[in-house]
Design a protein around this motif. Sequence first.
Motif, PDB file in Angstrom:
ATOM      1  N   ASP A   1       0.836  -1.205   0.000  1.00 21.28           N
ATOM      2  CA  ASP A   1       0.000   0.000   0.000  1.00 21.28           C
ATOM      3  C   ASP A   1       0.869   1.254   0.000  1.00 21.28           C
ATOM      4  N   SER A   2       0.465   2.234  -0.780  1.00 16.68           N
ATOM      5  CA  SER A   2       1.230   3.473  -0.888  1.00 16.68           C
ATOM      6  C   SER A   2       1.184   4.281   0.401  1.00 16.68           C
ATOM      7  N   ILE A   3       2.353   4.712   0.837  1.00 16.60           N
ATOM      8  CA  ILE A   3       2.471   5.658   1.944  1.00 16.60           C
ATOM      9  C   ILE A   3       2.581   7.058   1.349  1.00 16.60           C
ATOM     10  N   GLY A   4       3.190   7.146   0.160  1.00 21.42           N
ATOM     11  CA  GLY A   4       3.372   8.428  -0.502  1.00 21.42           C
ATOM     12  C   GLY A   4       4.840   8.740  -0.687  1.00 21.42           C
ATOM     13  N   ASP A   5       5.133  10.023  -0.822  1.00 20.35           N
ATOM     14  CA  ASP A   5       6.504  10.470  -1.046  1.00 20.35           C
ATOM     15  C   ASP A   5       7.193  10.736   0.297  1.00 20.35           C
ATOM     16  N   PHE A   6       8.373  11.335   0.247  1.00 15.08           N
ATOM     17  CA  PHE A   6       9.146  11.587   1.465  1.00 15.08           C
ATOM     18  C   PHE A   6       8.365  12.422   2.471  1.00 15.08           C
ATOM     19  N   LYS A   7       7.716  13.466   1.983  1.00 15.10           N
ATOM     20  CA  LYS A   7       6.977  14.368   2.865  1.00 15.10           C
ATOM     21  C   LYS A   7       5.843  13.625   3.573  1.00 15.10           C
ATOM     22  N   GLN A   8       5.129  12.780   2.839  1.00 11.17           N
ATOM     23  CA  GLN A   8       4.033  12.012   3.425  1.00 11.17           C
ATOM     24  C   GLN A   8       4.557  10.937   4.375  1.00 11.17           C
ATOM     25  N   LEU A   9       5.694  10.336   4.039  1.00  8.18           N
ATOM     26  CA  LEU A   9       6.315   9.349   4.919  1.00  8.18           C
ATOM     27  C   LEU A   9       6.703  10.003   6.241  1.00  8.18           C
ATOM     28  N   ALA A  10       7.306  11.187   6.174  1.00  5.12           N
ATOM     29  CA  ALA A  10       7.709  11.912   7.384  1.00  5.12           C
ATOM     30  C   ALA A  10       6.491  12.280   8.229  1.00  5.12           C
ATOM     31  N   ALA A  11       5.416  12.704   7.574  1.00  8.15           N
ATOM     32  CA  ALA A  11       4.195  13.052   8.308  1.00  8.15           C
ATOM     33  C   ALA A  11       3.617  11.820   9.003  1.00  8.15           C
ATOM     34  N   ALA A  12       3.641  10.674   8.333  1.00  5.25           N
ATOM     35  CA  ALA A  12       3.138   9.432   8.929  1.00  5.25           C
ATOM     36  C   ALA A  12       4.012   9.004  10.108  1.00  5.25           C
ATOM     37  N   ALA A  13       5.321   9.222   9.997  1.00  2.00           N
ATOM     38  CA  ALA A  13       6.223   8.919  11.120  1.00  2.00           C
ATOM     39  C   ALA A  13       5.906   9.838  12.293  1.00  2.00           C
ATOM     40  N   ASP A  14       5.669  11.104  12.004  1.00  2.23           N
ATOM     41  CA  ASP A  14       5.387  12.081  13.053  1.00  2.23           C
ATOM     42  C   ASP A  14       4.084  11.791  13.801  1.00  2.23           C
ATOM     43  N   ASP A  15       3.053  11.373  13.066  1.00  4.57           N
ATOM     44  CA  ASP A  15       1.756  11.166  13.728  1.00  4.57           C
ATOM     45  C   ASP A  15       1.557   9.743  14.260  1.00  4.57           C
ATOM     46  N   GLY A  16       2.554   8.871  14.055  1.00  2.87           N
ATOM     47  CA  GLY A  16       2.489   7.513  14.588  1.00  2.87           C
ATOM     48  C   GLY A  16       1.815   6.503  13.681  1.00  2.87           C
ATOM     49  N   SER A  17       1.193   6.966  12.595  1.00  5.78           N
ATOM     50  CA  SER A  17       0.494   6.023  11.712  1.00  5.78           C
ATOM     51  C   SER A  17       1.459   5.119  10.951  1.00  5.78           C
ATOM     52  N   LEU A  18       2.669   5.583  10.690  1.00  5.51           N
ATOM     53  CA  LEU A  18       3.650   4.749   9.992  1.00  5.51           C
ATOM     54  C   LEU A  18       4.001   3.534  10.837  1.00  5.51           C
ATOM     55  N   LYS A  19       4.288   3.749  12.101  1.00  7.93           N
ATOM     56  CA  LYS A  19       4.647   2.644  13.001  1.00  7.93           C
ATOM     57  C   LYS A  19       3.518   1.616  13.049  1.00  7.93           C
ATOM     58  N   ARG A  20       2.274   2.081  13.128  1.00  7.87           N
ATOM     59  CA  ARG A  20       1.124   1.171  13.169  1.00  7.87           C
ATOM     60  C   ARG A  20       1.021   0.356  11.880  1.00  7.87           C
ATOM     61  N   ARG A  21       1.237   1.006  10.745  1.00  5.89           N
ATOM     62  CA  ARG A  21       1.162   0.296   9.463  1.00  5.89           C
ATOM     63  C   ARG A  21       2.294  -0.719   9.333  1.00  5.89           C
ATOM     64  N   LEU A  22       3.487  -0.335   9.772  1.00  4.18           N
ATOM     65  CA  LEU A  22       4.621  -1.244   9.721  1.00  4.18           C
ATOM     66  C   LEU A  22       4.388  -2.447  10.627  1.00  4.18           C
ATOM     67  N   ASP A  23       3.829  -2.219  11.797  1.00  4.28           N
ATOM     68  CA  ASP A  23       3.533  -3.300  12.728  1.00  4.28           C
ATOM     69  C   ASP A  23       2.481  -4.239  12.139  1.00  4.28           C
ATOM     70  N   ALA A  24       1.423  -3.677  11.574  1.00  2.51           N
ATOM     71  CA  ALA A  24       0.353  -4.484  10.974  1.00  2.51           C
ATOM     72  C   ALA A  24       0.886  -5.326   9.812  1.00  2.51           C
ATOM     73  N   ALA A  25       1.892  -4.808   9.114  1.00  2.00           N
ATOM     74  CA  ALA A  25       2.475  -5.536   7.976  1.00  2.00           C
ATOM     75  C   ALA A  25       3.512  -6.562   8.425  1.00  2.00           C
ATOM     76  N   GLY A  26       3.837  -6.576   9.724  1.00  4.22           N
ATOM     77  CA  GLY A  26       4.855  -7.507  10.226  1.00  4.22           C
ATOM     78  C   GLY A  26       6.268  -7.121   9.801  1.00  4.22           C
ATOM     79  N   ALA A  27       6.476  -5.831   9.523  1.00  6.21           N
ATOM     80  CA  ALA A  27       7.758  -5.363   9.014  1.00  6.21           C
ATOM     81  C   ALA A  27       8.731  -4.938  10.108  1.00  6.21           C
ATOM     82  N   LEU A  28       8.252  -4.882  11.358  1.00  8.88           N
ATOM     83  CA  LEU A  28       9.108  -4.410  12.440  1.00  8.88           C
ATOM     84  C   LEU A  28       9.935  -5.557  13.013  1.00  8.88           C
ATOM     85  N   ASP A  29      11.146  -5.221  13.455  1.00  3.20           N
ATOM     86  CA  ASP A  29      11.981  -6.212  14.139  1.00  3.20           C
ATOM     87  C   ASP A  29      11.268  -6.696  15.388  1.00  3.20           C
ATOM     88  N   PRO A  30      11.387  -7.995  15.689  1.00  6.73           N
ATOM     89  CA  PRO A  30      10.724  -8.502  16.908  1.00  6.73           C
ATOM     90  C   PRO A  30      11.378  -7.945  18.151  1.00  6.73           C
TER      91      PRO A  30
END
Length: 161
Positions: free
Chosen positions: A132-161
Amino acid sequence: MRNILLLALLPLSDALAAPVLRAVSSVTSPLAPIFDKLARASAGNYDVPAVRAAIHRERQSAPVVIFGYELSPFCGRARQMLEDEGVHESQIKIVSLGAAPSLPGLIAEPAMVAELANMYGAGLPCCFVDGDSIGDFKQLAAAADDGSLKRRLDAAGALDP
């Protein structure tokens, strides 16, 4: 503009890199349509369904996929931002679209660049989590800032255990 790009290429500490590149991104974002037109002109006529299928395959090929230019400080910082969120480097695939958009002849995949802009409207790097698209650098940074990136990464199983 040249000074801004040179500043973006300087090695910066992690503490400084994100704010500097975010500021530079706000200045360079208006240039994205120019780079998109350059890619479309370089691409000429191309097989849209085949290019879309290639993009689909690539974006599904790893938990995290970044389409970008090799010389782009934004692509490198996007990868670092994802690693800072807890993604192991083995979970991130970088799809190189060439060296740089503003250097003639260095867009290796102009049809893919043009079609990414058509499909997602995002500049490069264009980031995906679990296809799923997160977007460009600016959108990625915004998602990191608001915590939604971490949630999406966790849901995708992409985070280190």
